[in-house]
Design a protein around this motif. Structure first.
Motif, PDB file in Angstrom:
ATOM      1  N   TYR A 124       0.845  -1.207   0.000  1.00 55.95           N
ATOM      2  CA  TYR A 124       0.000   0.000   0.000  1.00 55.95           C
ATOM      3  C   TYR A 124       0.880   1.258   0.000  1.00 55.95           C
ATOM      4  CZ  TYR A 124      -3.152   3.524   2.085  1.00 55.95           C
ATOM      5  OH  TYR A 124      -3.869   4.658   2.363  1.00 55.95           O
ATOM      6  N   GLU A 125       1.877   1.310   0.896  1.00 56.45           N
ATOM      7  CA  GLU A 125       2.793   2.458   0.984  1.00 56.45           C
ATOM      8  C   GLU A 125       3.571   2.615  -0.337  1.00 56.45           C
ATOM      9  OE1 GLU A 125       3.744   4.560   3.618  1.00 56.45           O
ATOM     10  OE2 GLU A 125       2.068   3.894   4.869  1.00 56.45           O
ATOM     11  N   LYS A 126       4.016   1.505  -0.885  1.00 58.48           N
ATOM     12  CA  LYS A 126       4.780   1.558  -2.137  1.00 58.48           C
ATOM     13  C   LYS A 126       3.925   2.080  -3.288  1.00 58.48           C
ATOM     14  CE  LYS A 126       7.742  -1.399  -4.997  1.00 58.48           C
ATOM     15  NZ  LYS A 126       8.269  -2.776  -5.207  1.00 58.48           N
ATOM     16  N   CYS A 127       2.687   1.644  -3.319  1.00 51.30           N
ATOM     17  CA  CYS A 127       1.760   2.102  -4.358  1.00 51.30           C
ATOM     18  C   CYS A 127       1.561   3.615  -4.302  1.00 51.30           C
ATOM     19  CB  CYS A 127       0.421   1.388  -4.221  1.00 51.30           C
ATOM     20  SG  CYS A 127      -0.900   2.039  -5.261  1.00 51.30           S
ATOM     21  N   ILE A 128       1.435   4.139  -3.100  1.00 54.00           N
ATOM     22  CA  ILE A 128       1.137   5.568  -2.936  1.00 54.00           C
ATOM     23  C   ILE A 128       2.358   6.431  -3.219  1.00 54.00           C
ATOM     24  CG2 ILE A 128       0.504   7.336  -1.246  1.00 54.00           C
ATOM     25  CD1 ILE A 128      -1.266   5.175   0.068  1.00 54.00           C
ATOM     26  N   TYR A 129       3.499   6.093  -2.648  1.00 52.82           N
ATOM     27  CA  TYR A 129       4.633   7.012  -2.649  1.00 52.82           C
ATOM     28  C   TYR A 129       5.707   6.722  -3.702  1.00 52.82           C
ATOM     29  CZ  TYR A 129       2.527   8.447   1.723  1.00 52.82           C
ATOM     30  OH  TYR A 129       1.643   8.892   2.653  1.00 52.82           O
ATOM     31  N   GLN A 130       5.591   5.616  -4.427  1.00 51.87           N
ATOM     32  CA  GLN A 130       6.611   5.333  -5.425  1.00 51.87           C
ATOM     33  C   GLN A 130       6.086   5.385  -6.860  1.00 51.87           C
ATOM     34  OE1 GLN A 130       9.050   1.881  -4.670  1.00 51.87           O
ATOM     35  NE2 GLN A 130       9.268   2.349  -2.489  1.00 51.87           N
ATOM     36  N   THR A 131       4.793   5.470  -7.037  1.00 50.72           N
ATOM     37  CA  THR A 131       4.259   5.633  -8.394  1.00 50.72           C
ATOM     38  C   THR A 131       4.435   7.088  -8.816  1.00 50.72           C
ATOM     39  OG1 THR A 131       2.042   5.942  -7.435  1.00 50.72           O
ATOM     40  CG2 THR A 131       2.607   3.748  -8.231  1.00 50.72           C
ATOM     41  N   GLN A 132       4.797   7.289 -10.094  1.00 48.46           N
ATOM     42  CA  GLN A 132       5.141   8.625 -10.566  1.00 48.46           C
ATOM     43  C   GLN A 132       4.009   9.323 -11.317  1.00 48.46           C
ATOM     44  OE1 GLN A 132       8.045  10.109  -9.767  1.00 48.46           O
ATOM     45  NE2 GLN A 132       8.472   8.276  -8.542  1.00 48.46           N
ATOM     46  N   THR A 133       3.130   8.573 -11.961  1.00 49.25           N
ATOM     47  CA  THR A 133       2.049   9.173 -12.743  1.00 49.25           C
ATOM     48  C   THR A 133       0.709   8.632 -12.276  1.00 49.25           C
ATOM     49  OG1 THR A 133       2.065   7.450 -14.442  1.00 49.25           O
ATOM     50  CG2 THR A 133       3.611   9.297 -14.719  1.00 49.25           C
ATOM     51  N   VAL A 134      -0.355   9.338 -12.650  1.00 47.37           N
ATOM     52  CA  VAL A 134      -1.695   8.909 -12.240  1.00 47.37           C
ATOM     53  C   VAL A 134      -2.054   7.579 -12.895  1.00 47.37           C
ATOM     54  CG1 VAL A 134      -2.496  11.253 -11.777  1.00 47.37           C
ATOM     55  CG2 VAL A 134      -2.734  10.322 -14.069  1.00 47.37           C
ATOM     56  N   LEU A 135      -1.594   7.365 -14.132  1.00 44.28           N
ATOM     57  CA  LEU A 135      -1.871   6.088 -14.800  1.00 44.28           C
ATOM     58  C   LEU A 135      -1.168   4.944 -14.080  1.00 44.28           C
ATOM     59  CD1 LEU A 135      -1.615   7.104 -18.571  1.00 44.28           C
ATOM     60  CD2 LEU A 135      -3.683   6.641 -17.236  1.00 44.28           C
ATOM     61  N   GLU A 136       0.056   5.180 -13.675  1.00 46.22           N
ATOM     62  CA  GLU A 136       0.804   4.154 -12.958  1.00 46.22           C
ATOM     63  C   GLU A 136       0.159   3.859 -11.603  1.00 46.22           C
ATOM     64  OE1 GLU A 136       5.326   3.282 -11.219  1.00 46.22           O
ATOM     65  OE2 GLU A 136       4.833   5.220 -12.124  1.00 46.22           O
ATOM     66  N   SER A 194      -3.073   1.787 -12.048  1.00 44.54           N
ATOM     67  CA  SER A 194      -2.764   0.403 -12.422  1.00 44.54           C
ATOM     68  C   SER A 194      -2.291  -0.404 -11.207  1.00 44.54           C
ATOM     69  CB  SER A 194      -1.691   0.398 -13.508  1.00 44.54           C
ATOM     70  OG  SER A 194      -1.283  -0.920 -13.805  1.00 44.54           O
ATOM     71  N   VAL A 195      -1.362   0.166 -10.436  1.00 45.71           N
ATOM     72  CA  VAL A 195      -0.824  -0.542  -9.271  1.00 45.71           C
ATOM     73  C   VAL A 195      -1.907  -0.711  -8.207  1.00 45.71           C
ATOM     74  CG1 VAL A 195       0.884  -0.444  -7.415  1.00 45.71           C
ATOM     75  CG2 VAL A 195       1.529   0.247  -9.733  1.00 45.71           C
ATOM     76  N   TRP A 196      -2.740   0.302  -8.023  1.00 43.00           N
ATOM     77  CA  TRP A 196      -3.814   0.231  -7.011  1.00 43.00           C
ATOM     78  C   TRP A 196      -4.785  -0.901  -7.338  1.00 43.00           C
ATOM     79  CZ3 TRP A 196      -4.949   2.716  -2.415  1.00 43.00           C
ATOM     80  CH2 TRP A 196      -6.241   2.542  -1.918  1.00 43.00           C
ATOM     81  N   ILE A 229      -5.631  -4.182  -5.007  1.00 40.26           N
ATOM     82  CA  ILE A 229      -6.974  -4.464  -4.489  1.00 40.26           C
ATOM     83  C   ILE A 229      -7.430  -5.855  -4.938  1.00 40.26           C
ATOM     84  CG2 ILE A 229      -9.385  -3.752  -4.567  1.00 40.26           C
ATOM     85  CD1 ILE A 229      -7.577  -1.960  -2.861  1.00 40.26           C
ATOM     86  N   ASN A 230      -7.144  -6.187  -6.194  1.00 43.70           N
ATOM     87  CA  ASN A 230      -7.545  -7.503  -6.701  1.00 43.70           C
ATOM     88  C   ASN A 230      -6.742  -8.625  -6.034  1.00 43.70           C
ATOM     89  OD1 ASN A 230      -9.464  -6.451  -8.429  1.00 43.70           O
ATOM     90  ND2 ASN A 230      -7.995  -6.188 -10.114  1.00 43.70           N
ATOM     91  N   LYS A 231      -5.468  -8.370  -5.794  1.00 40.39           N
ATOM     92  CA  LYS A 231      -4.607  -9.392  -5.195  1.00 40.39           C
ATOM     93  C   LYS A 231      -5.099  -9.805  -3.814  1.00 40.39           C
ATOM     94  CE  LYS A 231       0.177 -10.088  -3.623  1.00 40.39           C
ATOM     95  NZ  LYS A 231       1.538  -9.500  -3.557  1.00 40.39           N
ATOM     96  N   TYR A 232      -5.575  -8.821  -3.025  1.00 48.55           N
ATOM     97  CA  TYR A 232      -6.005  -9.118  -1.657  1.00 48.55           C
ATOM     98  C   TYR A 232      -7.535  -9.218  -1.545  1.00 48.55           C
ATOM     99  CZ  TYR A 232      -1.222  -8.400  -0.056  1.00 48.55           C
ATOM    100  OH  TYR A 232       0.131  -8.513   0.143  1.00 48.55           O
ATOM    101  N   VAL A 272     -11.362   6.278  -0.083  1.00 50.62           N
ATOM    102  CA  VAL A 272     -10.117   7.030  -0.263  1.00 50.62           C
ATOM    103  C   VAL A 272      -9.665   7.007  -1.723  1.00 50.62           C
ATOM    104  CG1 VAL A 272      -9.344   6.755   2.117  1.00 50.62           C
ATOM    105  CG2 VAL A 272      -8.699   5.031   0.399  1.00 50.62           C
ATOM    106  N   TYR A 273      -9.976   5.941  -2.434  1.00 56.38           N
ATOM    107  CA  TYR A 273      -9.613   5.902  -3.853  1.00 56.38           C
ATOM    108  C   TYR A 273     -10.425   6.944  -4.638  1.00 56.38           C
ATOM    109  CZ  TYR A 273      -8.894   4.308  -8.626  1.00 56.38           C
ATOM    110  OH  TYR A 273      -8.580   4.256  -9.972  1.00 56.38           O
TER     111      TYR A 273
END
Length: 808
Positions: free
Chosen positions: A526-538, A541-543, A547-550, A561-562
């Protein structure tokens, strides 16, 4: 507060009465002598029109009157001329005026004397009634020792005064105010009286005991109304015919029952702070009678500007003034927005749908704060404060204030604002909130303070609207504030174009609460998704993958929040300017120093002291950085011309950030991936790190450039990726569009740039006033540190004044 510069009672200039201090009067004066003195009962009772040779004589006179009446007097405020700074009027008040000491009751009894062109001092305002018992305050005095020599009253054709010994009141009828106006620019003649209104005899007295206001007549002292609304409508109708607009000025309240005792209606050009105002002294004041009616007791018809007969009063009843020092409810039924005098005080009545709103501010805070505001206004002409009133109960709610330095700072650094309500974290003794910006040294600067009565939408609406009004109506580009619905709704309504970013502390708190049941693996991703993605598209996609994985599609909080991701996810925030406010963490509250922190344990008696100490500490830090930026020169680390360019322009703090980006650019590789005409696209990646790469677009025609990291859009400084492309293409100097003025050493003059960006002349003049006032305050601060510096500062200003005169 009534300004001496705007209240020249011209009608009294030729009818003042000579008065002497009691110490030089013949104390053997007989009743026969007193009676022969004419109206007013002699000098025993002060009244409008008494004349003194000096202000000191007036003070001694009032002291003697106080001793005889049964109270103690003290010297109150003085007022200075806006032209030459000399004392133009003085107030002498009852010793129980104000609330600073436990022995004071807020008594409003006073006299005011004003200096005339002749050098004499004339009593022009008076309030005799006290809100406390008389007697026991004064020294024992015999009747023989306190009976003064008679003072000759003015001629009856000019002034008629009556005094009731049991409840002294004054009724002044000035015939000079009843004469019809005649002007070449006026096509409409005003009727003074209509049939049946009363007659004026040859001796100048109006013999109708209760003159009533008639539509179309001119106002005059002694005119009566059934209600304050009726008086307001009458004066507005009169103003429309004569050719000016009306604002509603101060009101005064009874300290006994808090009811309104008097109101002032002023010309809209009264005061000086607003660019359209020019210190016009025209006004009408009404006073409440025992019968419940209202009577005109003071009046000035002379304007210092051209009139426009027939002009509609577009200010309307909804834009009116009240005196915030006399707190409480009541007032005109149609009151909505209140603007006091020189734009320094505001009260807005809170409209609620049902009963009175709750109030988390203790009643004891209001006299403390209002007393502090009054004292600040004596030394700071630009000090602004406002109080919100509950429309049902008439009680005070939220309070806002900002000194002139905060208002000027907002003109420089009000583009990105933090509305700090961290008081909500704990059980604070007072809900103290701050508006904070970030200056050209990346330091927090105060843009306003408030104590917030409750957390309703109405409360925050009032607060944001008041802050915007105090800052000349210039909204911020971005706001960091809590995510609660009332704040969100108020922000979107008052600052519709601003990007609202959620407070980091509140977001973190809610994450801890809602992510507690999830496994640590999820929290890490979750932390990695929020603070390491650089663009809104990225990010999206990661979000979705996470969500699907868990299997968390049905989690309510994650879905919420999304949906609000543009308010808190860094990838969505990078496209908006936030002046370098940390994007992934909390910032230090403005009043956080250990010696001056304002927290839940701050007692009432220490609040103002800690507030001023903390404010001065922050401003001293800013002064030190100003000094360092002008007097220290950092070492250059490259041979690039852009480094020398930015060292010359930027402050030390900002230059170091830029210098780091420039140095880091040397560890990146640059590859052109696209070219068509003047447009080119580059891939910039870090040496040895394939995952860290960004796309830079460049236009050779105008040197425009943009990077996918969006550092310039977010912080106002070029990133290492763009600097790498500039270096590759041999761009030796940064285009001016990439040097934001707010980051330069001369940021205090940033408003000059606004002339090219379409700022209104009204806003520009306000900015110039604040800028010049700030510069003048520095002359005063340093020029008064020694006699030598005073002489130097005075000589500099004198020479500058000559140049200003030559340029006219």
């Amino acid at each position: 507060m009534e300004s001496s510069a705007t209240e020249q009672h011209s009608s009294f200039n030729n009818m003042v009465t000579k008065a002497y201090p009691l110490r030089i009067l013949n104390h053997t004066t007989t009743d026969e002598h007193v009676n022969s003195g004419g109206g007013g009962g002699g000098a025993a009772e002060p009244y409008v029109g008494l004349e003194f040779d000096t202000a000191e004589e007036a003070r001694e006179y009032y002291n003697a009157y106080a001793a005889r009446t049964g109270f103690k007097a003290r010297t109150g405020q003085l007022y200075r001329s806006r032209t030459d700074g000399t004392v133009s009027s003085r107030r002498f008040v009852c010793s129980k005026e104000g609330f600073q000491l436990n022995s004071r009751t807020g008594c409003t009894a006073f006299i005011r004397v004003q200096r005339r062109d002749t050098g004499k001092w004339v009593l022009d305002q008076i309030q005799k009634e006290h809100n406390h018992e008389l007697g026991g305050e004064a020294e024992e005095m015999t009747v023989a020792a306190t009976t003064p020599r008679p003072v000759r009253a003015p001629a009856p054709t000019k002034l008629a005064a009556t005094v009731n010994q049991h409840r002294p009141k004054m009724k002044v009828v000035d015939e000079s105010d009843r004469e019809q106006r005649s002007s070449s620019s006026k096509s409409t003649s005003l009727k003074r009286f209509k049939s049946g209104e009363g007659e004026v005899s040859n001796d100048g007295h109006h013999h109708h005991h209760n003159p009533k206001a008639v539509s179309g007549s001119e106002p005059y002292a002694g005119l009566e109304f059934g209600s304050a609304n009726e008086a307001c409508q009458f004066y507005q109708a009169y103003a429309e015919v004569v050719g000016f607009r009306v604002r509603i000025g101060q009101l005064f309240r009874s300290k006994v029952d808090n009811s309104i005792t008097s109101r002032r209606f002023v010309c809209s050009r009264e005061g000086f702070q607003h660019p359209s105002r020019m210190g016009c002294g025209a006004y009408m004041r009404i006073k409440r009678q025992d019968s419940g009616g209202w009577i005109v007791d003071r009046l000035c018809k002379d304007h210092n500007h051209d009139l426009e007969p027939g002009k509609k009063n577009q200010d309307g009843v909804k834009k009116i003034t009240e005196d915030v020092m006399m707190t409480g409810g009541g007032g005109l039924d149609s009151v909505d927005l209140i603007e006091l005098n020189n734009s320094h005080h505001h009260i807005k009545k809170a409209a609620t749908s049902s009963s009175s709103r709750e109030n988390r501010i203790g009643k004891e805070w209001y006299p403390l704060l209002l007393d502090y505001f009054q004292s600040k206004q004596t030394e700071d002409m630009g000090f602004f404060y406002a109080v919100e009133l509950d429309v049902h109960s008439g009680s005070c709610l939220s309070v806002f204030w900002a000194d002139s330095r905060a208002r000027f700072a907002c003109s420089q650094f009000g583009d990105a604002v933090v509305f700090d309500t961290s008081y909500r974290k704990g059980n604070h003794s007072v809900p103290f909130a701050t508006f904070v910006g970030f200056n050209h040294h990346r330091q927090p600067v105060l843009l306003g303070c408030a104590v917030v009565a409750d957390e309703s939408k109405e409360s925050f609406l009032w607060l944001f609207q008041t802050w915007l009004r105090a800052m000349s109506g210039r909204p911020p580009r971005s706001v960091v504030a809590d995510q609660d619905l009332p704040i969100k709704q108020a922000l979107s309504q008052v600052f519709p174009g601003a990007h609202h970013r959620y407070s980091a502390w509140q977001m973190r708190e809610r994450e801890r609460e809602n992510l507690r049941p999830f496994p640590s693996e999820f929290k890490y991703e979750y932390e990695k998704c929020i603070y390491q993605t650089q663009t809104v598209l990225e990010f999206d996609s990661v979000w979705n993958t996470l969500i699907n994985k868990y299997g968390l599609r049905d989690d309510v909080w994650l879905r919420e929040v999304y949906e609000q991701r543009e308010h808190w996810v860094p990838a969505y925030l990078r496209g908006s300017f936030f002046a370098g406010i940390p994007i992934n963490g909390a910032f230090e509250p403005f009043f956080s120093a250990s010696s001056s922190s304002l927290d839940a344990l701050t007692p009432l008696r220490e609040f103002i002291g800690r507030y001023e100490q903390g404010l001065e500490q922050r401003r001293e830090e800013e002064r030190k950085e100003d000094f360092n930026s002008y007097n220290l020169q950092p070492f250059l680390q490259t041979k690039e011309p852009v480094e020398e360019q930015c060292r010359r322009l930027y402050t030390l703090t900002v230059f170091r950030i830029f210098q780091n980006e420039l140095v880091q650019s040397y560890s990146y590789l640059c590859l052109k991936t696209y070219e068509e005409g003047a447009m080119s696209r580059f891939l910039v990646r870090k040496c040895g790190n394939e995952s860290e790469k960004h796309a830079v677009t460049f236009n050779a025609t105008n040197l425009n450039s943009s990077c996918s990291c969006q550092m310039f859009e977010h912080e106002g400084l070029l990133c290492r990726h763009v600097l790498k492309v500039f270096n590759l293409l041999e761009v030796k100097e940064l285009p001016s569009r990439y040097i934001l003025h707010r980051w330069t050493k001369n940021a205090e003059f940033g408003f000059v740039r606004d002339m090219e960006s379409g700022v209104s002349s009204q806003d520009l003049k306000a900015l110039m006033v604040w800028s010049l006032r700030e510069a003048a305050s520095k002359y005063i601060e340093f020029g008064t540190s020694s006699l030598e510096k005073y002489k130097l500062a005075y000589e500099i200003m004198r020479e500058g004044g000559k140049k200003l005169c030559w340029q006219r």
